[in-house]
Write an enzyme that holds these catalytic residues in place. Structure first.
Site: not given
Ligand code: F6P
Length: 318
Positions: A12, A22, A24-26, A73, A103-104, A126, A128, A130, A172, A188, A243
């Site tokens: 994701g 960016r 990493v590249v620079r 994925r 992610g994982d 990610t 998440d 996680d 997830r 609540e 709702r």
């Protein structure tokens, strides 16, 4: 000595991925290394969709959401023969190391590649949050702010109508977005895998809230309970009409917050440093405000305790 590295985003998308690419590249270019962008994660590696990236390729991308390299994925990457084709494609470009941002699932792919001789470093991207080794993943802060802003808006209409808003958030199997949101909006109740689901407790809290205020908010992590069903139960068993709102993919979009941009920049930088230090099968983490690396294997464990610590605070403050 590593001379050419690849970079990809997988799973994701998350706000801040562009900032990580960016960085990493620079960093790589500064250190005299060629960088190649691999499109659509492991799918692009398998299909050979790879292009050289330059300093300018990442200009004006830092603050943009999504990932300009694209993401996907690819379940079949678990198969050795699929990975071998991907590795053969890397060889065509002379790429011997890859930074994988995701992610994982992305981490599992990176580990498997590393076991086949490609140097890999994972960067946690990610919403998440996680990944257990790191305090934060890239994108979590932005997603959290998006969710909090949405819930604040729902509170306006909810309190005007004397209603209960039930909001489903992503994550997830991880309750970080849910629990952090619950604290940030003064909900609540919060339902997540770690904190559990208890209908009677929800009814009790909402009923109690109805005595003191004109709305109630319940945050529900995805994959826990049907929020439309829960809204019916709350409407029938408490003074509030309820709702349900499923926030969905809006949580993954938008420009990254300053915090995510800085985290992504620091992590992208660290990933290249780690490759140059001959590390492989590791991932970058932020722990106690330090950017470090750790074995990917150790990062794939359970992230439950930090969520439960936050939940303790929520339970006292609601
Ligand atoms: O991992 C990020 C995430 O947004 C999860 O929170 C969610 O469960 C999943 O991805 C949704 O995936 P997709 O975009 O494939 O529907």
């Amino acid at each position: 000595m590593i001379k050419k590295i690849g970079v990809l985003t997988s799973g994701g998308d998350a706000p801040g991925m562009n900032a990580a690419i960016r960085a990493v590249v620079r960093t790589a270019i500064q250190k005299g290394i060629e960088v190649y962008g691999i499109h659509d994660g492991y799918l692009g590696m398998y299909e050979g969709r790879i292009e050289r990236l330059y300093r300018k390729s990442v200009s004006e991308r830092l603050g943009l959401g999504g990932t300009f390299l694209g993401t996907a994925r690819l379940k079949d990457f678990a198969k050795k023969e699929v990975r071998q084709i991907a590795i053969d494609n890397l060889a065509i470009y002379g790429i011997d190391a890859v930074v994988t941002i995701g992610g994982d699932g992305t981490y599992r792919g990176a580990l498997a590649l590393s076991e086949m001789g490609i140097h890999t470093v994972g960067v946690p991207g990610t919403i998440d949050n996680d990944i257990s080794g790191t305090d934060f993943t890239i994108g979590f802060d932005t997603a959290l702010n998006t969710v909090v802003e949405a819930v604040d808006k729902l509170r306006d209409t909810s309190s005007s109508h004397r209603r209960c808003s039930i909001i489903e958030v992503m994550g997830r199997n991880c309750g970080d977005i849910a629990v952090w949101t619950a604290i940030a909006v003064g909900a609540e109740f919060v339902v997540s895998k770690e904190t559990g689901f208890d209908l009677q407790a929800i009814i009790d809290n909402v009923t109690q809230a109805a005595k003191a205020k004109n709305h109630a908010i319940i945050i529900v992590a995805e994959n826990m309970v049907d929020v439309n069903w829960l809204a019916k139960e709350v409407s029938e068993k408490t003074p509030f009409d309820a709702r349900a709102t499923i926030l969905g993919h809006i949580q993954r979009g938008g420009r990254p917050t300053a915090k995510d941009r800085v985290l992504a920049s620091e992590m992208g930088y660290k990933a290249v440093e780690a490759l140059l230090n001959d590390e492989t099968g590791v991932c970058v983490c932020q722990r106690n405000n330090q950017i470090i690396t750790m074995p990917i294997n150790d990062a794939l464990g359970d992230d439950t305790p930090p969520v439960l610590e936050k939940y303790k605070v929520f339970k006292v403050l609601w």
